[in-house]
Design an enzyme around this catalytic site. Structure first.
Site, mmCIF file in Angstrom:
data_model
loop_
_atom_site.group_PDB
_atom_site.id
_atom_site.type_symbol
_atom_site.label_atom_id
_atom_site.label_comp_id
_atom_site.label_asym_id
_atom_site.label_seq_id
_atom_site.Cartn_x
_atom_site.Cartn_y
_atom_site.Cartn_z
ATOM 1 N N LYS A 15 0.803 -1.349 -0.008
ATOM 2 C CA LYS A 15 -0.018 0.105 0.006
ATOM 3 C C LYS A 15 0.896 0.966 0.062
ATOM 4 O O LYS A 15 1.974 1.285 0.450
ATOM 5 C CB LYS A 15 -0.810 0.023 1.234
ATOM 6 C CG LYS A 15 -1.890 1.240 1.241
ATOM 7 C CD LYS A 15 -2.589 0.949 2.765
ATOM 8 C CE LYS A 15 -3.873 1.966 2.720
ATOM 9 N NZ LYS A 15 -4.491 1.723 4.124
ATOM 10 N N SER A 64 -9.493 2.080 2.927
ATOM 11 C CA SER A 64 -8.263 2.826 2.108
ATOM 12 C C SER A 64 -7.318 2.109 1.241
ATOM 13 O O SER A 64 -6.607 2.509 0.667
ATOM 14 C CB SER A 64 -7.656 3.881 2.830
ATOM 15 O OG SER A 64 -6.865 3.153 3.857
ATOM 16 N N SER A 77 -10.114 -0.327 6.861
ATOM 17 C CA SER A 77 -9.448 -0.076 5.543
ATOM 18 C C SER A 77 -8.749 -1.372 4.925
ATOM 19 O O SER A 77 -8.351 -1.249 3.792
ATOM 20 C CB SER A 77 -8.380 0.973 5.749
ATOM 21 O OG SER A 77 -8.930 2.402 5.912
#
Length: 579
Positions: free
Chosen positions: A141, A216, A240
């Site tokens: 990420k 996210s 997330s």
């Protein structure tokens, strides 16, 4: 003598010159802003071109390599073949590089190609016993630091700010032989469960492009859900990791906050301690998550970050076959579950009972209090001032506009609006009040104490019912684009376990049926307010998309959480609904 007053034409001329200068400075500023965006997008495209050339070159030199068979292997199978030497790491790397390229061309999930991964691949010849993740390509990420690469969080001001060193997580992955090869997209600020920013644009769900992949950690969800990565890593402060996994039909584990090191990982809201963030793995199946945790919970992790408790993976707990006592609930009475969410829990409960486990109804106490006073007021203890500051010098992404505009309202305005809305929309009024923050250090300490009191109360109820684990809904199916930024309240099923700091994971168990879609027409929600109406609109038209359940254990019991996830996965695998 007093100077003669300036004539109106002279004053007008000065004002015009000042205004012109202001406009010129603003124009230069935004020209520089979009120039940085253009450069970042160009770098992204150049990275994808390098991936394409590397894959083409490998295929020309090795035309007989069966890429499809490599991509069909589970992570445990792949790891076994890599470690025993029956499968060369080059074959695996370029198979996934090619698939990742295909998926990002379709979904826009990769932000950067880590070209140094090719060098690491060439050096991947372990002198002794190879690590558990030897030769495994992994995706990372955006907000997880990798040396020499930006961690933008979707902010333009963070472009061209390469990190000086790898996060502890990435260091341990490399020591275990894994090869980080791409970074993936996120929503601006990370405080959203969509996946769009002004630098890299919108990421799409690989299962249906009109849907969000969640956030996210949405780039991770899209890449893994599309088959372009076999193992990836994201972060979670309200869901997330779990939203993208549920939306994209994969598995994810949010560990207890400090079970894995967060050193070198950037948070959307730095410094807040009321709601506990975590970093965790995402993969196609539960056994892959377990293998990952075995690899990471090692001496390297404990020595590189002394704040991580030295708790190796407990194989005995994960491998146990003893029947479990499982608490369950179909709704939290804050966010009415979609028909598919409720059915997923109900059907999974029946499967677990038939397999010999004991299922016990469980009602999480005071969820509205948790969402408003512990989660929202906790994560925005400063009245969202820190988050609003993060946007200075950047343009707010349109997907976040309604969210952001609410955050930046003065506290007095929020309070007045809360009073006005309370008789009509009490849930929205409470949320506005919570967004005012705590107001003082004393109140912040009181808020922290309230979280501790609630955690004690929750665990006492858990112990009284003699539970091992909990089964509950995971938000889904995947939302239509544009709704995540307007439905922050829908995070209630996941944010509870960030407040509690319990390990929680999601497992896909079914798909949305036409019967679910028909039942959705009668959805009214618990409150009948605009948020309920939006949730219905957000999930409409999802026949065939995956639906997951959430599995929860007490702090530091990731192995028990994974054990329930594995049981659920095994039992539901043969009963996945076809539409």
């Amino acid at each position: 003598m007093r100077p003669a007053p300036r004539s109106p034409p002279a004053l007008l001329c000065c004002c015009s010159a000042g205004l012109l200068l202001l406009l010129l400075l603003r124009w230069r500023r935004w020209k520089g802003f979009w120039k940085k965006v253009e450069a970042a997008r160009q770098r992204q495209e150049e990275g994808l071109d390098r991936m394409e050339k590397a894959v083409r070159s490998f295929r020309e030199q090795h035309p007989s390599v069966n890429m499809v068979s490599i991509l069909s292997l589970s992570l445990p199978e792949l790891s076994r073949k890599l470690r025993d030497g029956s499968l060369p790491p080059e074959h695996v790397f370029y198979a996934y590089l090619g698939k990742a390229l295909q998926i990002t061309r379709e979904t826009n999930c990769i932000t950067e190609y880590m070209q140094e991964s090719e060098t690491q691949l060439q050096q991947a010849r372990p002198p002794g016993k190879p690590g558990l993740l030897y030769g495994v390509p992994v995706s990372i990420k955006d907000s997880i630091n990798c040396q020499g690469h930006d961690s933008t969080l979707g902010f333009v001001k963070n472009i061209n700010q390469p990190m000086a060193e790898d996060s502890v997580l990435v260091q341990v992955l490399k020591r275990q032989g894994a090869i980080p090869f791409v970074k993936t997209n996120v929503p601006q600020s990370l405080i959203s469960f969509d996946c769009k920013n002004l630098i890299f644009g919108q990421t799409f769900n690989p299962l249906l492009y009109t849907r969000t992949p969640g956030g996210s950690s949405g780039g991770e969800g899209a890449l893994i859900g599309g088959g372009g990565s076999i193992l990836g890593f994201g972060t979670d402060v309200g869901g997330s990791l779990r939203f993208p996994a549920a939306f994209c039909g994969i598995c994810a584990l949010k560990p207890t906050g400090n079970r894995l090191s967060k050193k070198g990982i950037i948070s959307g809201i730095r410094g807040q301690k009321s709601v506990v963030a975590a970093v965790g793995p995402m993969a196609k199946d539960v056994e892959s998550l377990a293998l990952c945790m075995r690899a990471l919970l090692c001496e390297d992790m404990f020595s590189l970050d002394s704040t991580v408790p030295p708790l190796p993976f407990n194989e005995e707990v994960y491998s146990s076959t003893q029947p479990l006592r499982i608490g369950y609930y179909e709704t939290d009475f804050f966010t009415m579950p979609s028909p598919a969410m409720r059915r997923a829990v109900r059907e999974t409960k029946k499967l677990l009972e038939d397999a010999g486990h004991t299922l016990v109804p469980f009602a999480p106490p005071k969820i509205d209090y948790v969402v408003d006073e512990l989660f929202t007021r906790g994560i925005f203890s400063d009245g969202a001032a820190h988050l609003v500051d993060c946007f200075k010098g950047d343009i707010v992404d349109p997907n976040l506009k309604s969210q952001f505009n609410t955050y930046r309202l003065p506290a007095l305005v929020k309070r007045i609006l809360a009073i006005i809305l309370k008789p009509i929309y009490p849930r929205i009024a409470r949320d506005l009040s919570a967004l005012c923050g705590v107001g003082s250090a004393k109140n912040l300490w009181d808020q922290h104490a309230a979280v501790a009191v609630y955690r004690t109360e929750f665990i006492a109820k858990w112990r009284k019912q003699r539970l091992d684990v909990i089964l509950c809904p995971a938000l889904g199916p995947a939302f239509n684009h544009g709704y995540a930024g307007k439905l922050f309240a829908a995070t209630s099923y996941t944010n509870l376990y960030n407040v509690l700091n319990f390990p929680a994971g999601v497992v896909p168990v079914s798909t949305v049926t036409r019967a679910d879609e028909e039942e959705l027409k009668h959805y009214r929600g618990h409150y009948g307010d605009p948020w309920d109406k939006r949730l219905k609109e957000a999930v409409e038209g999802a026949v065939g998309l995956p639906v997951a359940v959430q599995c929860v254990a007490l702090p530091w019991q990731e192995e028990l959480c994974l054990r329930l996830m594995k049981e659920v996965e095994t039992l539901s695998r043969g009963t996945r609904r076809n539409v």
